[in-house]
Design an enzyme around this catalytic site. Structure first.
Site, short mmCIF file in Angstrom:
data_model
loop_
_atom_site.label_atom_id
_atom_site.label_comp_id
_atom_site.label_asym_id
_atom_site.label_seq_id
_atom_site.Cartn_x
_atom_site.Cartn_y
_atom_site.Cartn_z
CG ASP A 153 10.91 21.30 -13.10
OD1 ASP A 153 10.24 21.52 -12.08
OD2 ASP A 153 10.44 21.49 -14.23
NE ARG A 203 19.39 20.67 -26.80
CZ ARG A 203 18.84 20.13 -25.71
NH1 ARG A 203 19.19 20.57 -24.53
NH2 ARG A 203 17.95 19.17 -25.80
CB VAL A 237 15.07 28.92 -17.94
CG1 VAL A 237 14.46 29.85 -16.90
CG2 VAL A 237 15.49 27.61 -17.28
CG ASP A 247 20.08 20.94 -17.89
OD1 ASP A 247 19.72 20.11 -17.03
OD2 ASP A 247 19.55 20.99 -19.01
#
Ligand code: IMP
Ligand code: MG
Length: 181
Positions: free
Chosen positions: A110, A172, A160, A107
């Site tokens: 980072d 979600r 986010v 997804d």
């Protein structure tokens, strides 16, 4: 019947970042790229649970060639907003990826710690090819040297949520992606 809307669960401090149509248009492009690279090569797409479940579901419907899917579940965040640096496998792969064309589907990247961990783990199985797809990339935060092959959006360093990205395991089910202000 009581009228309800997903808007009912959007807190006031959420700011829209990407709408569902922007997300879907981007996924079409990524699906086309993956299809071009793996046409008739029977790739296996491995979704990283829980966050990539929706992205994988939408992505595979935009890849017009035969493919397999699998899921792996790892954890490094717990309920925190920063990586703990320790990655644990919560659900291992089920498929045999030896000699296969593998695309890991994340997804968001980072720090890059999760992807780096997955790369080492997957390479131990000797896949034919190993590629990485992520819907979102916070590139200014990425400390690990990782090569991302398919990136949806490069975003600034903010937490986010929505489209399967969680806020302490909730939110979600929001269809758009939001920044928490
Ligand atoms: P990394 O190991 O620091 O690159 O973090 C990767 C994982 O942390 C992602 O796959 C997400 O599941 C989670 N994560 C990182 N940033 C966010 C965010 O802004 N919102 C929700 N989940 C995030
Ligand atoms: Mg993830």
């Amino acid at each position: 019947m009581i009228e309800t809307s997903l808007k009912d669960i959007i807190p006031a401090n959420y700011e829209l970042l990407f709408s569902q149509s922007e997300i879907q248009n981007k996924i079409k492009e990524l699906g086309q790229m993956i299809c071009d690279d793996f046409k008739d090569a029977n790739p296996i797409l491995v979704g990283v649970l829980n966050g990539a479940a929706l992205f994988l579901a939408d992505l595979i419907r935009n890849i017009n060639t035969d493919l397999e899917i699998d899921f792996i579940r790892i954890s490094s965040y717990g309920d925190q907003k920063e990586s703990t640096g320790h990655v644990k496998i919560l659900k291992p792969l089920s498929a045999d990826i030896v000699g296969r064309n593998v695309v890991i589907v994340e997804d968001i990247v980072d720090s890059g710690i999760s992807i780096r961990f997955l790369e080492k783990m997957m390479l131990a199985f000797n896949p034919k090819k190993l590629k990485f797809a992520t819907l979102l990339h916070k590139s200014i935060k990425t400390i690990e040297d990782v090569n991302l092959d398919y990136v949806g959006f490069d975003i600034e360093y903010k937490y986010v949520v929505g489209y399967c990205l969680d806020d302490k395991q909730f939110k979600r089910n929001l269809q758009d992606i939001y920044i928490i202000k």
